[in-house]
Scaffold this active site. Structure first.
Site, PDB file in Angstrom:
ATOM      1  N   ARG A  99       5.644  14.865  57.748  1.00 24.76           N
ATOM      2  CA  ARG A  99       5.928  13.475  58.124  1.00 24.76           C
ATOM      3  C   ARG A  99       7.290  13.480  58.814  1.00 24.76           C
ATOM      4  O   ARG A  99       8.299  13.870  58.215  1.00 24.76           O
ATOM      5  CB  ARG A  99       5.943  12.569  56.904  1.00 24.76           C
ATOM      6  CG  ARG A  99       6.198  11.077  57.212  1.00 24.76           C
ATOM      7  CD  ARG A  99       5.985  10.260  55.934  1.00 24.76           C
ATOM      8  NE  ARG A  99       6.196   8.829  56.111  1.00 24.76           N
ATOM      9  CZ  ARG A  99       7.271   8.156  55.697  1.00 24.76           C
ATOM     10  NH1 ARG A  99       8.261   8.813  55.076  1.00 24.76           N
ATOM     11  NH2 ARG A  99       7.380   6.857  55.889  1.00 24.76           N
ATOM     12  N   ASN A 176       8.492   2.626  58.279  1.00 22.44           N
ATOM     13  CA  ASN A 176       8.915   3.070  56.951  1.00 22.44           C
ATOM     14  C   ASN A 176       9.369   1.898  56.089  1.00 22.44           C
ATOM     15  O   ASN A 176      10.177   1.069  56.528  1.00 22.44           O
ATOM     16  CB  ASN A 176      10.069   4.074  57.092  1.00 22.44           C
ATOM     17  CG  ASN A 176      10.484   4.658  55.751  1.00 22.44           C
ATOM     18  OD1 ASN A 176       9.732   5.413  55.149  1.00 22.44           O
ATOM     19  ND2 ASN A 176      11.677   4.303  55.285  1.00 22.44           N
ATOM     20  N   GLU A 177       8.828   1.806  54.876  1.00 19.91           N
ATOM     21  CA  GLU A 177       9.279   0.847  53.862  1.00 19.91           C
ATOM     22  C   GLU A 177       9.641  -0.505  54.479  1.00 19.91           C
ATOM     23  O   GLU A 177      10.802  -0.936  54.439  1.00 19.91           O
ATOM     24  CB  GLU A 177      10.463   1.440  53.089  1.00 19.91           C
ATOM     25  CG  GLU A 177      10.091   2.742  52.403  1.00 19.91           C
ATOM     26  CD  GLU A 177      11.263   3.426  51.706  1.00 19.91           C
ATOM     27  OE1 GLU A 177      12.365   2.836  51.664  1.00 19.91           O
ATOM     28  OE2 GLU A 177      11.082   4.555  51.212  1.00 19.91           O
ATOM     29  N   HIS A 243       5.458   5.055  48.042  1.00 22.72           N
ATOM     30  CA  HIS A 243       6.602   5.934  47.825  1.00 22.72           C
ATOM     31  C   HIS A 243       6.957   5.879  46.348  1.00 22.72           C
ATOM     32  O   HIS A 243       7.171   4.802  45.785  1.00 22.72           O
ATOM     33  CB  HIS A 243       7.788   5.492  48.686  1.00 22.72           C
ATOM     34  CG  HIS A 243       7.533   5.673  50.151  1.00 22.72           C
ATOM     35  ND1 HIS A 243       8.485   5.398  51.107  1.00 22.72           N
ATOM     36  CD2 HIS A 243       6.438   6.122  50.827  1.00 22.72           C
ATOM     37  CE1 HIS A 243       7.986   5.662  52.314  1.00 22.72           C
ATOM     38  NE2 HIS A 243       6.746   6.096  52.155  1.00 22.72           N
ATOM     39  N   TYR A 245       9.398   6.776  43.431  1.00 22.54           N
ATOM     40  CA  TYR A 245      10.704   7.168  42.922  1.00 22.54           C
ATOM     41  C   TYR A 245      10.840   6.603  41.500  1.00 22.54           C
ATOM     42  O   TYR A 245       9.949   6.800  40.684  1.00 22.54           O
ATOM     43  CB  TYR A 245      11.811   6.716  43.870  1.00 22.54           C
ATOM     44  CG  TYR A 245      11.755   7.449  45.201  1.00 22.54           C
ATOM     45  CD1 TYR A 245      12.261   8.741  45.324  1.00 22.54           C
ATOM     46  CD2 TYR A 245      11.179   6.869  46.333  1.00 22.54           C
ATOM     47  CE1 TYR A 245      12.201   9.437  46.531  1.00 22.54           C
ATOM     48  CE2 TYR A 245      11.105   7.560  47.532  1.00 22.54           C
ATOM     49  CZ  TYR A 245      11.623   8.842  47.631  1.00 22.54           C
ATOM     50  OH  TYR A 245      11.568   9.533  48.816  1.00 22.54           O
ATOM     51  N   GLU A 272       6.099   9.468  50.144  1.00 23.95           N
ATOM     52  CA  GLU A 272       7.398  10.017  49.764  1.00 23.95           C
ATOM     53  C   GLU A 272       7.453  10.079  48.246  1.00 23.95           C
ATOM     54  O   GLU A 272       6.901   9.218  47.561  1.00 23.95           O
ATOM     55  CB  GLU A 272       8.573   9.138  50.227  1.00 23.95           C
ATOM     56  CG  GLU A 272       8.880   9.146  51.691  1.00 23.95           C
ATOM     57  CD  GLU A 272      10.136   8.328  52.008  1.00 23.95           C
ATOM     58  OE1 GLU A 272      10.970   8.133  51.075  1.00 23.95           O
ATOM     59  OE2 GLU A 272      10.279   7.881  53.146  1.00 23.95           O
ATOM     60  N   TRP A 301       9.858  14.180  49.735  1.00 24.57           N
ATOM     61  CA  TRP A 301      11.100  13.885  50.460  1.00 24.57           C
ATOM     62  C   TRP A 301      12.195  14.804  49.924  1.00 24.57           C
ATOM     63  O   TRP A 301      12.435  14.803  48.723  1.00 24.57           O
ATOM     64  CB  TRP A 301      11.511  12.429  50.269  1.00 24.57           C
ATOM     65  CG  TRP A 301      12.712  12.092  51.096  1.00 24.57           C
ATOM     66  CD1 TRP A 301      14.012  12.343  50.795  1.00 24.57           C
ATOM     67  CD2 TRP A 301      12.720  11.491  52.394  1.00 24.57           C
ATOM     68  NE1 TRP A 301      14.840  11.938  51.815  1.00 24.57           N
ATOM     69  CE2 TRP A 301      14.060  11.402  52.809  1.00 24.57           C
ATOM     70  CE3 TRP A 301      11.726  11.014  53.253  1.00 24.57           C
ATOM     71  CZ2 TRP A 301      14.437  10.862  54.036  1.00 24.57           C
ATOM     72  CZ3 TRP A 301      12.097  10.468  54.460  1.00 24.57           C
ATOM     73  CH2 TRP A 301      13.435  10.396  54.851  1.00 24.57           C
TER      74      TRP A 301
END
Length: 559
Positions: A99, A176-177, A243, A245, A272, A301
């Protein structure tokens, strides 16, 4: 209660910290409310015949019908455009996908169509599937300077020439985001509109859409509206990206979120994730195990170059593939990791007709524009039955070879050479199947001595710094008796500094070597006068200042 923070990007300043909380019980309550997400198979709307990747019954398929599961990493190309060789290193670790971070030019230097075409060529040369994303949308509504998904769609339309015909090799990740923790309910309508804008512009690629809430969807906006977003794509060819996290710090949360998409037959990838983050400790073992169990893609990531306090997310140190970090070792070589689970895209074998024939050797390189620190090579093109996709320039020394650069064209500008030094270079060609040609003939380049002393002095200083980045100032003094009309200033950073933004000039950075062309309002430097440049940059290994500057090829004293 825990806050939801932005996911990491190697931007020049520390990222902001959203404060919208989410009770721990929300995930448990949502798990009991499975009826909130449609679990029935989606009807397939009328759509164009696929020309490359396509979505079918919740799965991402190649044009051949091969079920493709992404196993790869993120690479911060837009901040490190000189590190395109990282794609070869990522492939060598076993990845089948990369990516690639790009910029629309709204927050960072734009990646134009030529650069995008080169990235795609390098992905193909290294037998990788390319997921291309625009990073300028990150945290829209909460992050200063972030742009809309509509603006991101305009960028893709502007570089479409680099993408047309690459539907077998490229997935377009629109932005992105695209929302932080403010007004994120607008994500659904904005995402539908961006998809339709690209379809109306003629894009036939598989599209990927990121979740809001800094990509982590803690409010479940993407999860609960994914079916309607998918239905809004007239090509029925959209993949969703979560994503993971700090929000995803338990196996139950990972399994519940991904399982709902699988049950609803909606395509989902983990676009991610990391092993740690400032907003909490994600359960990377669960992410890897659950995606493997469900046959879902993941993209960790990130390869290297992180700043702003999240350097621990680098998979290799200073872009050196021999220096795997603990996170890199876990992702590439651990249980359910890339080496154990990645399968190369079928397009690179049967898709190219099982091509095993290498291109012919390129012509012997010729040299031009040789200076004390640079030279340009050019060569006659190689030929191949299925087309040459790129060239590798190597330096030959003591019977061994060292990779110098890669390019999609038949020329390459080499920088960072030493004065009064002889170099021997040669070139290889590659085709889309990854076959490498015989080596070209060699050429020897001898650089001249360094430039003479000029009528100039340069003052360099750091005006502000923070973990992983800094702001610098360069003042150019004209010490001569006549005005300078238009200029180029060159210097070499002694560390890993990478310029991200500049005012007063236009920078081009290749490795550690920087070349700055004057802006219209700084082009003229009167006798005994001066002009000032300012810039922001990232750094990963300290911040030593340059020791020498050259103005229009002449060395300047340091002030």
């Amino acid at each position: 209660m825990r806050s939801r923070t932005p996911t990491p990007t190697p931007t020049p300043a520390p990222s902001s910290t959203p404060t919208t909380p989410l009770p721990r019980t929300v995930g448990l309550v949502a798990a009991l409310l499975g009826l909130l997400l449609p679990l029935l198979a989606l009807g397939t709307p009328a759509h164009a015949a696929p020309t490359g990747f396509r979505v079918e019954n919740g799965r991402l398929l190649e044009a051949s019908g091969n079920d493709f599961v992404m196993r790869g990493v993120n690479h911060a190309h837009t901040w490190y455009t000189d590190r395109v060789s990282s794609l070869a290193h990522i492939k060598a670790k076993g990845a089948n996908t990369v990516r690639v971070v790009l910029s629309s030019g709204d927050r960072w230097t734009a990646n134009d169509a030529a650069d995008v075409a080169n990235v795609v060529a390098q992905c193909k040369q290294n037998r990788l599937i390319c997921v291309l994303e625009v990073h300028d949308t990150t945290g829209y509504g909460e992050q200063s300077g972030a742009v809309t998904l509509s603006r991101a769609a305009d960028y893709w339309i502007g570089v479409r020439s680099a993408l047309t015909g690459q539907e077998d090799h490229v997935v377009v990740n629109i932005g992105n985001e695209p929302y932080g923790n403010t007004n994120y309910a607008n994500w659904t309508a904005d995402t539908k509109a961006a998809i339709q804008k690209l379809r109306n512009a003629g894009f036939d690629h598989t599209l990927m859409v990121d979740a809001p809430n800094w990509g982590q969807d803690w409010a479940f906006t993407m999860r609960d509206n994914a079916a309607s977003v998918f239905a809004a794509d007239p090509d029925a060819n959209t993949v969703f990206s979560i994503h993971m996290y700090g929000v995803f710090d338990t196996a139950a949360e990972v399994s519940d979120y991904l399982g709902r998409f699988v049950s609803a037959r909606l395509p989902i990838v983990v676009g991610e994730f990391g092993h740690d983050h400032s907003d909490g400790n994600p359960d990377e073992d669960a992410i890897l195990a659950v995606t493997q169990q469900l046959g879902l893609g993941y993209l960790g990531w990130s390869w290297s170059g992180n700043g702003g306090g999240v350097e621990y997310l680098d998979m290799v140190t200073s872009f050196d593939p021999a220096l795997l970090t603990g996170w890199g070792q876990r992702l590439f070589n651990g249980a359910n990791g890339i080496a154990a689970t990645s399968e190369e895209a079928e397009i690179y074998s049967s898709g190219s007709g099982g091509d095993t024939t290498a291109p012919t050797a390129p012509g012997r390189p010729a040299t031009s524009s040789v200076t004390s620190s640079s030279a340009t090579l050019s060569w006659a093109a190689a030929t191949d039955e299925n087309g040459v996709t790129g060239y590798d320039v190597v330096r030959i020394s003591g019977g061994g070879e060292t990779a110098v650069t890669t390019t999609a064209s038949t020329s390459a500008a080499l920088t960072g050479l030493s004065p009064e030094t002889s170099y021997t270079f040669a070139v290889y060609a590659r085709d889309a199947a990854g076959n490498r040609s015989p080596r070209s003939g060699t050429v020897t380049v001898t650089t001249p001595p360094g430039g003479s002393q000029g009528s100039c002095a340069v003052a360099y200083r750091v005006t502000n710094d923070w973990p992983g980045g800094f702001q610098g100032e360069v003042v150019i003094h004209n010490t001569g008796s006549s005005a300078v009309g238009g200029w180029t200033l060159n210097w070499v950073f002694p560390g890993a500094q990478r310029i991200t933004n500049m005012w007063g000039g236009t920078p081009v950075q290749t490795g550690s070597e920087v070349s700055v062309a004057s802006a219209s309002y700084t082009a003229s430097i009167p006798a005994t006068g001066s002009v000032t440049l300012g810039f922001t940059a990232t750094t990963t290994d300290g911040n030593p200042g340059p020791s020498a500057f050259a103005l229009n090829g002449a060395l300047c004293s340091t002030a």
